[in-house]
Design a protein around this motif. Structure first.
Motif, short mmCIF file in Angstrom:
data_model
loop_
_atom_site.label_atom_id
_atom_site.label_comp_id
_atom_site.label_asym_id
_atom_site.label_seq_id
_atom_site.Cartn_x
_atom_site.Cartn_y
_atom_site.Cartn_z
N TRP A 176 -48.75 19.77 58.88
CA TRP A 176 -48.31 20.96 59.60
C TRP A 176 -46.84 20.80 59.96
O TRP A 176 -46.42 19.75 60.45
CB TRP A 176 -49.13 21.17 60.87
N GLN A 177 -46.07 21.84 59.71
CA GLN A 177 -44.69 21.88 60.18
C GLN A 177 -44.69 22.62 61.51
O GLN A 177 -44.93 23.83 61.56
CB GLN A 177 -43.77 22.58 59.18
N ILE A 178 -44.45 21.89 62.58
CA ILE A 178 -44.50 22.43 63.92
C ILE A 178 -43.10 22.38 64.51
O ILE A 178 -42.44 21.33 64.49
CB ILE A 178 -45.49 21.63 64.80
N PHE A 179 -42.61 23.52 65.01
CA PHE A 179 -41.23 23.54 65.49
C PHE A 179 -41.12 24.29 66.81
O PHE A 179 -41.91 25.17 67.13
CB PHE A 179 -40.29 24.16 64.44
N SER A 180 -40.12 23.89 67.58
CA SER A 180 -39.76 24.55 68.83
C SER A 180 -38.26 24.70 68.84
O SER A 180 -37.53 23.72 68.68
CB SER A 180 -40.23 23.71 70.02
N GLY A 181 -37.78 25.95 69.00
CA GLY A 181 -36.35 26.20 68.87
C GLY A 181 -35.78 26.98 70.04
O GLY A 181 -36.49 27.72 70.73
N LEU A 182 -34.48 26.81 70.24
CA LEU A 182 -33.75 27.51 71.29
C LEU A 182 -32.44 28.03 70.73
O LEU A 182 -31.76 27.33 69.96
CB LEU A 182 -33.43 26.56 72.46
N GLU A 183 -32.10 29.26 71.09
CA GLU A 183 -30.76 29.76 70.82
C GLU A 183 -29.96 29.60 72.11
O GLU A 183 -30.43 30.00 73.19
CB GLU A 183 -30.81 31.22 70.39
N ILE A 184 -28.79 29.01 71.99
CA ILE A 184 -28.07 28.54 73.17
C ILE A 184 -26.64 29.07 73.19
O ILE A 184 -25.96 29.08 72.15
CB ILE A 184 -28.08 26.99 73.20
N ALA A 185 -26.21 29.48 74.37
CA ALA A 185 -24.81 29.83 74.62
C ALA A 185 -24.17 28.66 75.36
O ALA A 185 -24.60 28.29 76.44
CB ALA A 185 -24.71 31.10 75.46
N CYS A 186 -23.15 28.07 74.72
CA CYS A 186 -22.48 26.90 75.29
C CYS A 186 -21.02 26.93 74.86
O CYS A 186 -20.71 26.66 73.69
CB CYS A 186 -23.14 25.61 74.83
N PRO A 187 -20.10 27.31 75.75
CA PRO A 187 -18.68 27.41 75.37
C PRO A 187 -18.16 26.09 74.81
O PRO A 187 -18.35 25.03 75.40
CB PRO A 187 -18.00 27.78 76.70
N LYS A 188 -17.53 26.18 73.63
CA LYS A 188 -16.92 25.02 72.98
C LYS A 188 -17.91 23.87 72.84
O LYS A 188 -17.66 22.74 73.27
CB LYS A 188 -15.68 24.57 73.76
N HIS A 189 -19.03 24.16 72.20
CA HIS A 189 -20.08 23.15 72.08
C HIS A 189 -19.67 21.96 71.22
O HIS A 189 -20.23 20.87 71.35
CB HIS A 189 -21.37 23.76 71.55
N GLY A 190 -18.73 22.14 70.31
CA GLY A 190 -18.21 21.02 69.54
C GLY A 190 -18.88 20.75 68.22
O GLY A 190 -18.43 19.89 67.45
N PHE A 191 -19.96 21.47 67.88
CA PHE A 191 -20.60 21.28 66.58
C PHE A 191 -19.77 21.96 65.49
O PHE A 191 -19.14 23.00 65.72
CB PHE A 191 -22.02 21.85 66.58
#
Length: 397
Positions: A176-191
């Protein structure tokens, strides 16, 4: 969750006749009606009368679909982000791939829902019934009868897009492929906003776990914790693992703007290459790629083919439809071998993926992942993997 309104719920006080009933108005059902609209416009032919039965009462921005953007489809203009560089990694080891002509693309669910629901609402030939859970499908002298919520609909053919039943899944082969995700607002996250991280494997787990990271811009990103888990009876709260990973990134203050989660069966499903007035479609028909969990591209390919069959049936009056062939059988066989090896040797899987991406090009991987590999693509993939565990995995014991 943001609620998206759909077309006005239609009261089925009488038995209505349609040319086609589509059970389920998720990705497959909505894609199918959009393909019907596009193809009838191109050919300037008449639309069949279509009824869609959907159990949900509202549509929310509940997921994202990602894929390699190689082929046209009705939702291509809705793609929100593209990356021409992607990577897999573990610790200090990273493998990058690029393709200047083909991007890894992201399409948010709310954009697709808004688009498809507006098309349905403005098309007199289409009716969408929200809040109806199908309880029965019967063959009749004149076609098919579908029952839902103690009401009935009649049509010449039925497309069933519901997910697979538990007895369809071969849990002895896959995971099973089980996932938990978040969309995030983070100024200048650096990625790095130019690169999609497909897999960043995490250590200390009994089965493969990785972080999936899509930088949307300099201030926003989507991140998911994903596990290839052998069973689903006990599902850990992976959001805790994801939040711990976020803490280790030293991001400072951030806000969660949206959450998503899911469970995908990475297991072979029986093929449904059959003809008749009742056709399975979507994940329940094996359209999703078992070894990856990717579904969007194969869904569009299947819906285009199925829409052409429907228009031919509508023109001829012969509603014996044909299930589309989604991918070559040898690809399904390769997936079964890979999944059997993955289940037997979960500790080796991260290195397998690193070796696989290191030994192939971006073009080879995008074609292979989109179910359209050339022979030398498949050979490169097979040659990148260690022979011993995969030769043993050819045997079902």
């Amino acid at each position: 969750m943001t609620q998206l309104s759909g077309p006005e719920l239609i009261q089925a006080d009488t038995l209505d006749d349609y040319d086609l009933i589509i059970i389920g108005a998720g990705l497959t059902g909505l894609s199918l009606v959009c393909w019907l609209l596009q193809l009838t416009k191109e050919a300037q032919v008449e639309l069949p009368r279509v009824c869609l039965l959907e159990p949900r009462l509202f549509y929310g921005n509940d997921r994202t679909w990602c894929f390699w953007d190689r082929d046209p489809h009705p939702f291509r203009d809705l793609i929100s982000h593209r990356w021409f560089r992607w990577r897999v990694s573990q610790g200090n080891q990273s493998i990058f791939q690029t393709d200047k002509s083909v991007a890894y693309a992201m399409l948010p669910a709310d954009a697709l829902y808004h688009h498809a629901l507006a098309k349905i609402d403005s098309t007199p030939a289409f009716d969408l019934y929200l809040g109806f859970t199908v309880s029965g499908i019967e063959h009749t002298n004149n076609g098919m009868m579908v029952s839902a919520n103690e009401r009935h609909w009649r049509a010449k053919a039925v497309i069933d897009t519901r997910p697979p039943d538990a007895n369809q899944l071969d849990s002895g082969v896959g995971v099973w492929q089980i996932f938990s995700g978040l969309e995030i607002a983070c100024p200048k996250h650096g990625f790095d906003t130019s690169t999609a991280t497909l897999m960043d494997f995490q250590t200390g787990y009994p089965y493969p776990c990785f972080v999936y990271l899509l930088p949307l811009d300099e201030d926003h990103f989507l991140v998911e914790w994903t596990a290839f888990q052998p069973g689903k009876n006990v599902v850990p709260d992976y959001r805790i693992d994801l939040e711990s990973w976020l803490e280790r990134q030293n991001l400072g203050h951030y806000e969660v703007t949206r959450a998503e989660s899911g469970m995908l069966p990475m297991m072979p499903l029986p093929g449904y290459n059959s003809s008749g007035q009742l056709i399975r479609a979507g994940v329940g028909a094996g359209w999703m790629r078992a070894a990856t969990g990717y579904h969007f591209v194969s869904c569009q390919r299947g819906c285009e083919t199925l829409a052409r069959h429907i228009l031919t049936a509508h023109a001829s009056g012969n509603w014996m439809l044909q299930s589309p062939t989604i991918r070559a059988r040898w690809l399904d066989w390769m997936d079964s071998v890979f999944l059997r090896a993955l289940k037997r040797h979960p500790d080796q899987a991260p290195q397998w993926f690193l070796d696989l991406f290191a030994a192939t090009t971006g073009g080879q991987m995008s074609r292979f992942m989109n179910d359209q590999p050339r022979w030398h693509d498949a050979w490169a993939v097979a040659n990148a993997l260690p022979p011993r565990p995969f030769i043993r995995a050819v045997l079902p014991w």
